[in-house]
Design a protein around this motif. Structure first.
Motif: not given
Length: 171
Positions: A70-82
């Motif tokens: 999740f983010g806007a443009g650049g680097a994500p601000v939150f990530t969910i990874r399997c």
């Protein structure tokens, strides 16, 4: 006396001459003042009415598993990874902690504080693929909240990408 008629004609002609019209005054310059924006409205006491953090969810598959970021443009601000090899789902956000840190996740059905591990400018929490918190995040009524001391609060939409990563890890 002969000049009198000539004088009269000259006066008549002079009175008919075009008189210049006065020019309108130049408009006054308008000052280039822009009023400041109104102060932000205070947040409602109910977190379910708070505005979303700007951005979108993006889903992708990698060799190690799938990711919803999740983010806007650049680097994500939150990530969910399997992580298929580890059989785990990691929740992460950029940042560091100067000691033990926790991430609090609030959904419409659950509230839980997760201990965070600090590695390479990323703070992560690890969950089992069948942890009920993942379901609660995916099915929370429109949004869920991520809170962490020293970091901005995230108000994230409950979109399908969360469930896709969770399901990918349950196989």
């Amino acid at each position: 006396m002969r000049l009198l008629p000539l004088l009269a004609v000259t006066l008549v002609l002079a009175s008919c001459a075009a008189v210049p019209k006065p020019q309108p005054a130049a408009p006054r310059p308008v000052p280039s003042y822009t009023p400041p924006p109104p102060p932000p409205r205070p947040l409602s006491s109910d977190w379910r009415d708070w505005p979303y953090t700007p951005g979108d969810w993006r889903y992708r598959q990698e060799a190690r598993g799938s990711i919803a970021a999740f983010g806007a443009g650049g680097a994500p601000v939150f990530t969910i990874r399997c992580d298929l090899a580890a059989g785990a789902v990691t929740l992460s956000r950029p940042g560091t902690a100067a000691g033990p840190a926790t991430m609090t996740i609030r959904t419409s059905t659950l509230l839980r504080a997760l201990p965070l591990q600090d590695s390479a400018d990323t703070l992560t929490a690890t969950l089992a693929p069948r942890d009920p918190l993942l379901e609660a995040m995916g099915f929370s009524r429109g949004r869920f909240i991520i809170e962490q001391t020293g970091a901005p609060r995230l108000v994230l939409p409950s979109w399908a990408e969360i469930g896709r990563v969770t399901e990918d890890c349950r196989r």
